[in-house]
Write a protein that holds these residues in place. Structure first.
Motif, PDB file in Angstrom:
ATOM      1  N   GLU A  32       0.816  -1.209   0.000  1.00 48.37           N
ATOM      2  CA  GLU A  32       0.000   0.000   0.000  1.00 48.37           C
ATOM      3  C   GLU A  32       0.853   1.264   0.000  1.00 48.37           C
ATOM      4  O   GLU A  32       0.605   2.193  -0.762  1.00 48.37           O
ATOM      5  N   LEU A  52      -3.678 -12.421   2.427  1.00 48.59           N
ATOM      6  CA  LEU A  52      -3.941 -12.955   1.088  1.00 48.59           C
ATOM      7  C   LEU A  52      -3.985 -11.852   0.049  1.00 48.59           C
ATOM      8  O   LEU A  52      -4.266 -10.701   0.354  1.00 48.59           O
ATOM      9  N   PRO A  53      -3.709 -12.206  -1.217  1.00 50.65           N
ATOM     10  CA  PRO A  53      -3.977 -11.272  -2.301  1.00 50.65           C
ATOM     11  C   PRO A  53      -5.465 -11.379  -2.617  1.00 50.65           C
ATOM     12  O   PRO A  53      -6.119 -12.324  -2.162  1.00 50.65           O
ATOM     13  N   PHE A  54      -6.035 -10.421  -3.350  1.00 52.63           N
ATOM     14  CA  PHE A  54      -7.456 -10.530  -3.682  1.00 52.63           C
ATOM     15  C   PHE A  54      -7.673 -11.823  -4.459  1.00 52.63           C
ATOM     16  O   PHE A  54      -6.845 -12.212  -5.288  1.00 52.63           O
ATOM     17  N   LEU A  55      -8.795 -12.471  -4.158  1.00 51.45           N
ATOM     18  CA  LEU A  55      -9.086 -13.786  -4.727  1.00 51.45           C
ATOM     19  C   LEU A  55      -8.783 -13.847  -6.218  1.00 51.45           C
ATOM     20  O   LEU A  55      -9.257 -13.021  -6.990  1.00 51.45           O
ATOM     21  N   GLY A  56      -7.980 -14.801  -6.578  1.00 53.15           N
ATOM     22  CA  GLY A  56      -7.706 -15.008  -7.992  1.00 53.15           C
ATOM     23  C   GLY A  56      -6.694 -14.048  -8.579  1.00 53.15           C
ATOM     24  O   GLY A  56      -6.358 -14.125  -9.746  1.00 53.15           O
ATOM     25  N   LYS A  57      -6.195 -13.101  -7.780  1.00 53.69           N
ATOM     26  CA  LYS A  57      -5.196 -12.163  -8.304  1.00 53.69           C
ATOM     27  C   LYS A  57      -3.825 -12.557  -7.775  1.00 53.69           C
ATOM     28  O   LYS A  57      -3.695 -13.128  -6.697  1.00 53.69           O
ATOM     29  N   PHE A  72      -0.136   0.475  -4.370  1.00 54.58           N
ATOM     30  CA  PHE A  72      -1.448  -0.132  -4.573  1.00 54.58           C
ATOM     31  C   PHE A  72      -1.531  -1.362  -3.685  1.00 54.58           C
ATOM     32  O   PHE A  72      -0.700  -2.263  -3.794  1.00 54.58           O
ATOM     33  N   GLN A  73      -2.515  -1.383  -2.807  1.00 53.53           N
ATOM     34  CA  GLN A  73      -2.604  -2.498  -1.865  1.00 53.53           C
ATOM     35  C   GLN A  73      -3.004  -3.775  -2.593  1.00 53.53           C
ATOM     36  O   GLN A  73      -4.143  -3.944  -3.002  1.00 53.53           O
ATOM     37  N   GLU A  74      -2.040  -4.669  -2.741  1.00 54.73           N
ATOM     38  CA  GLU A  74      -2.324  -5.929  -3.439  1.00 54.73           C
ATOM     39  C   GLU A  74      -2.496  -7.077  -2.454  1.00 54.73           C
ATOM     40  O   GLU A  74      -2.954  -8.143  -2.811  1.00 54.73           O
ATOM     41  N   ILE A  75      -2.021  -6.872  -1.232  1.00 53.24           N
ATOM     42  CA  ILE A  75      -2.133  -7.909  -0.211  1.00 53.24           C
ATOM     43  C   ILE A  75      -2.976  -7.330   0.917  1.00 53.24           C
ATOM     44  O   ILE A  75      -2.854  -6.144   1.233  1.00 53.24           O
ATOM     45  N   GLY A  76      -3.842  -8.153   1.490  1.00 55.40           N
ATOM     46  CA  GLY A  76      -4.666  -7.668   2.586  1.00 55.40           C
ATOM     47  C   GLY A  76      -4.763  -8.712   3.672  1.00 55.40           C
ATOM     48  O   GLY A  76      -4.331  -9.857   3.501  1.00 55.40           O
ATOM     49  N   MET A  77      -5.329  -8.292   4.810  1.00 57.10           N
ATOM     50  CA  MET A  77      -5.567  -9.260   5.861  1.00 57.10           C
ATOM     51  C   MET A  77      -7.074  -9.453   5.979  1.00 57.10           C
ATOM     52  O   MET A  77      -7.793  -8.559   6.420  1.00 57.10           O
ATOM     53  N   ALA A  78      -7.542 -10.621   5.567  1.00 56.18           N
ATOM     54  CA  ALA A  78      -8.976 -10.893   5.582  1.00 56.18           C
ATOM     55  C   ALA A  78      -9.367 -11.534   6.913  1.00 56.18           C
ATOM     56  O   ALA A  78      -8.520 -12.044   7.639  1.00 56.18           O
ATOM     57  N   ASN A  79     -10.663 -11.523   7.165  1.00 55.81           N
ATOM     58  CA  ASN A  79     -11.229 -12.114   8.387  1.00 55.81           C
ATOM     59  C   ASN A  79     -10.670 -11.429   9.626  1.00 55.81           C
ATOM     60  O   ASN A  79      -9.983 -10.425   9.534  1.00 55.81           O
TER      61      ASN A  79
END
Lengths: 166, 785
Positions: B158, B178-183, B163-170
């Motif tokens: 970020e 994780l990266p956005f699903l499928g990316k 550009f934020q390509e990795i995030g912390m889900a849940n």
């Protein structure tokens, strides 16, 4: 992807924040997107948020898709899994439990024939356990589809409510 | 200034410092995972808890601002107990798989667990399991159970990547990186998350499981891929380069390196490396020994010079070569009587040569560029040309710099622009002239360039206001501007804008050693440090008027030339083509007659002069592969065999001493042209190509790095054009069309792209699928597929 009506609602959310901080509207936008899918979805799969919707919302707000995904997965009222037409969330926290909240959940579970966390095979109902809804005086309480709060849910009241939810 | 006492040591720190900063300034180590000096503060690992007097609970050092009179204890019982407690929690879910973990031996968690953890765990329950993720061909995220959720990788993409390509889900114990699903993670500097990850969750895909960290020796080197000259640590085992890491240098690359710097080493070990000299006989390649090959070369050069004269020989050198190699090649050529020497293969406009008074460079240091209050970048595909410089400008914008862009495509720079002018290549000169005209008006100055025909647009006015209003400003010309057929005019205009507005101006050096090549006279009009020479032909003339013999240093003309079609044709028409190369390239095998294996940067000592004119020397980190030899040695022996004097060097230091003895670098850097001129009328509106060099095709080494070639940035190029171009040609977006330049044509998909101006077809050059085409910014035709 979303209807003009939903987009107008999202625009209203966006307008609440400074123009360069559209990101702030992400919770509202996801809520609106979910509401549209719940009200128009025909199957449990079509009633929850999925990758495409989240990406659409993110692009609409000009934020990275993963940033919207973080928000959508953090808050449990955004449905990320298939959900029935009526999502019934029963509070099972302590004050409700002392006033029959657990019984209420078990009663609904028996009545609908689904365990907590499950969706009925006809795709009509999903039963979930919820955390405190801030209405302990009205215990037991449950929430239908995130927005409609039902108080004093004795077995009779539940029968009546379920009869409405057809 | 605030007074603070850390473990009994008194010091004063500036307002706004954190306890962590203060501790570092006196050399006190506080354990940490999520804290990183270049990233925002997250304070989510809690490892840096320290005791602060009068505070009831331990506080995180990374997020606690210093207050006056604060007394901090980093090793008191309370602090130690807090740190041990945090460590116990961190280890609860961390798998005990250090023996099979790629991070083992260089793992912060492992190290700190030794210092702060217990020898056994009290946790009896099941550990959580997180499934692996696919982040693309460079970064492996297979073992995400190891993640301790420091979010350094998230903050890096970020904040530094833009550009934020990795995030912390849940959330809570279900949190996952994780990266956005499928990316996949596609940032051009994504590899840095591998260094940032304090555990073995994110590891290097090409490197993993190849060796252990403690088996590697660390050697310093310099990146040969772009003009920045990033400092590298090359890690070596058994005479093979195993991996490349950044060497911190705040003035150049900070603590980062681009993926091109990090993963190109695979090319060094590629099967395409040339191991032995090779000679072509009757269309067939034969391996030869050095003596035979060199005799063949000498015979060829003597033969051509006897039959056709010295002028029939052309020398083309790559600016990715070391300074010593470039010095030697021009010395060899000139001693032999050949004046046709040039490194500027991708240049298409040489009109500035006559007016040039020194070596073209950045015009300031990199730090000065990044701290300028206003920057105008002209004709630069920034994120492909110098990925780290693009990131640095992004940081500058965050600190309040105004970034202005004049370019041929509206590329996502992942930052806020003050103003931009997106025009076709033919209108680039006019666009810059608009800015000049506005600057002339603001400063009530005068310019030698006739600006009567120019109309100033609102954006040009904004750019001029920004440049003139800023305390410090810089105008820089990127690769597109340097390769542009009107480079001399763009340089003239930049010079005038800089003169009137008080800005600095310069060029973003294309290659690792463009500035070095200028300095040591690898150009036909100027000798070492600008010494007068009898002028020869420049790169363009050598191609346009084919020579009988070519000597190629580190060059594959089909990839490295402005017009690959013409360059290859010139090579094929020559009697002999002598290639000094590290690779058995397909093109060279086709048109060359003799291949001499030379050592790439990792196998020879040498130096690069980066865009800011900084000389950086390095030594070879491994022995040359096979029979490859450092190019300076090959050139030295060639000098001897050709009977030339002055080729008695015994070491690369002697070569360096000789060129350094001829002048000083700093006074020889000069962008100012003796006379300026520009034709500010936009040229006729034919359809022109925008053909930039793709990110991972910049030089011979990265072209052969298999993991880089598997990234999305290295995908087979498709053509892009504005919708109006598609409509005029009568094709749908995505349809396959035939694009034609000169005699060459390619079949590619043509997609609509709103980021492009009208009258432009964008199709990358320097890619195996497009090398049959012509000039990078020349007219192009669309035909129905």
């Amino acid at each position: 992807m979303l209807s003009a009506q939903s987009l107008a609602l999202i625009d209203r959310e966006v307008a609440k924040y400074p123009a360069d901080q559209k990101r702030s509207a992400v919770m509202g936008a996801l809520r609106i997107a979910l509401e549209e899918r719940r009200s128009t979805g025909e199957t449990p799969e079509a009633r929850c948020l999925n990758q495409e919707v989240i990406e659409f919302v993110a692009n609409y707000l000009e934020i990275p898709p993963v940033a919207a995904y973080e928000v959508a997965t953090f808050y449990n009222m955004y449905d990320m899994k298939p959900v029935g037409k009526y999502k019934i969330t029963v509070c099972t926290n302590l004050p409700c439990a002392l006033s029959g909240g657990v019984n209420a959940a078990e009663y609904i579970s028996g009545k609908l024939g689904i365990a907590i966390g499950e969706t009925s095979t006809d795709g009509m109902y999903t039963l979930l356990e919820g955390e405190c809804m801030g209405a302990c005086g009205d215990a037991p309480v449950l929430l239908v589809n995130n927005h409609s709060m039902c108080s004093f849910m004795t077995p009779e009241a539940i029968d009546k409510k379920l009869a409405e939810l057809k | 200034m605030l007074e603070i006492e850390i473990d009994g040591k008194k010091l004063t720190v500036p307002q706004g410092s954190t306890v962590m900063d203060a501790a570092h300034s006196v050399g006190t180590y506080i354990p940490h995972f999520c804290y990183h000096k270049k990233l925002s503060i997250a304070a989510n690992c809690r490892m840096c808890l320290v005791e602060v007097e009068k505070a009831p609970k331990p506080l995180p050092a990374c997020a606690t601002p210093v207050t006056d009179g604060m007394k901090v204890h980093t090793h008191s019982d309370m602090a130690k107990k807090a740190q041990a407690g945090v460590m116990e929690f961190l280890l609860i879910n961390h798998p005990l798989d250090c023996p099979i973990c790629d991070q083992g031996g260089e793992c912060q968690l492992q190290d700190l667990a030794v210092g702060y953890g217990n020898s056994a765990s009290r946790y009896q329950e099941e550990k959580r399991v997180v499934v692996g993720k696919d982040m693309g061909p460079l970064v492996s995220a297979e073992e995400m159970s190891r993640c301790i959720h420091c979010t350094r990788c998230v903050r890096f993409t970020e904040e530094i990547g833009g550009f934020q390509e990795i995030g912390m889900a849940n959330r809570s114990e279900f949190s996952e990186i994780l990266p956005f699903l499928g990316k996949t993670v596609d940032s051009e500097i994504s590899g840095n998350v591998i260094d940032l990850c304090p555990v073995g969750a994110l590891t290097s895909k090409p490197f993993r499981y190849s060796t252990r960290a403690w088996e590697l020796s660390r050697r310093k080197s310099v990146s040969p891929h772009d003009g920045l000259g990033a400092n590298l640590i090359v890690q070596v085992k058994g005479n093979q380069v195993m991996r490349v890491l950044p060497l911190e240098n705040e003035d150049i690359n900070e603590c980062w390196i681009a993926d091109r710097d990090r993963f190109s080493y695979e090319g060094l070990n590629s099967a395409e490396r040339l191991q032995k000299p090779m000679i072509k006989h009757d269309g067939k390649w034969h391996e030869a020994d050095w003596q035979t090959a060199l005799e063949y070369v000498v015979k060829g050069l003597n033969g051509v010079s006897r039959d056709h004269g010295k002028d029939a020989i052309g020398v083309l050198a790559s600016p990715h070569s070391t300074t010593e190699e470039l010095f030697m090649v021009q010395k060899l050529a000139r001693s032999f009587g050949v004046n046709n020497v040039d490194y500027r293969l991708r240049r298409s406009d040489f009109r500035a040569d006559a007016a040039q008074q020194g070596a073209l460079w950045l015009g300031s240091s990199i730090v000065e560029l990044a701290s300028a209050k206003s920057v105008l970048v002209v004709g630069s595909t920034q994120r492909q040309e110098q990925p780290l410089l693009a990131s640095r400008l992004r940081q500058a914008v965050k600190k309040g710099s105004e970034l202005n862009v004049i370019h041929v495509a509206d590329d996502a720079l992942l930052t806020k622009l003050n103003a931009k002018l997106i025009v076709s290549p033919q209108a680039l000169v006019n666009a810059l002239a608009q800015v000049l005209k506005a600057v002339v008006a603001i400063k009530s100055g005068e310019s030698a360039i006739d600006l009567a025909a120019v109309t100033v647009s609102a954006d040009a006015q904004r750019i001029a206001d920004s440049l003139c209003g800023a305390e410090t400003a810089s105008v820089v010309l990127g690769n597109v501007a340097q390769h542009h057929p009107a480079f001399s005019e763009l340089l003239s205009l930049a010079q005038e804008i800089a003169r009137l507005s008080g800005a600095r101006f310069g060029v973003l050096a294309e290659a690792a050693n463009s500035v070095g090549a200028e300095l040591v006279g690898a150009v036909p009009t100027r000798g070492v440090f600008g010494a007068a020479v009898s002028a020869g032909l420049n790169a363009q003339q050598m191609i346009a008027e084919p020579r009988k013999a070519y000597v190629l240093l580190n060059t594959e003309v089909e990839f490295d030339s402005y017009n690959p079609q013409a360059a290859v044709a010139a090579m094929k028409s020559a009697e002999t083509v002598i290639a000094l190369t590290a690779f058995k390239a397909e093109g060279l095998l086709d048109y060359a007659d003799v291949l001499l294996p030379i050592a790439p940067f990792s196998e020879t000592a040498g130096s690069f002069v980066n865009m800011e004119g900084r000389l950086q020397t390095f030594n070879g980190v491994v022995r040359p592969q096979g029979e490859a030899r450092p190019a300076w040695k090959v050139l030295r022996v060639l000098g001897n065999m050709l009977g030339l004097s002055g080729f008695e060097y015994t070491s690369v230091e002697e070569v360096r001493a000789e060129w350094q003895g001829k002048g000083e670098i700093a006074p020889s850097l000069n962008n100012v042209l003796a006379s300026v001129s520009a034709n500010v009328q936009p040229a006729a509106s034919a359809l022109v190509r925008v053909g930039e060099v793709p990110l991972y095709q910049a030089d011979a080494i990265c072209r052969r790095a298999s993991s880089l070639q598997a990234t999305r940035a290295a995908a087979v190029p498709v053509a892009h054009a504005a919708q109006s171009v598609l409509d005029a040609a009568g094709v749908q977006s995505g349809a396959v069309v035939v694009l034609k330049q000169g005699e060459g044509q390619v079949r590619v998909a043509l997609e609509a792209d709103a980021a492009l101006p009208a009258g432009v077809v964008r199709l990358a050059t320097a890619h195996p699928t497009t090398i049959v085409l012509g000039g990078m910014f020349d007219p192009i035709e669309i035909k129905q597929g």
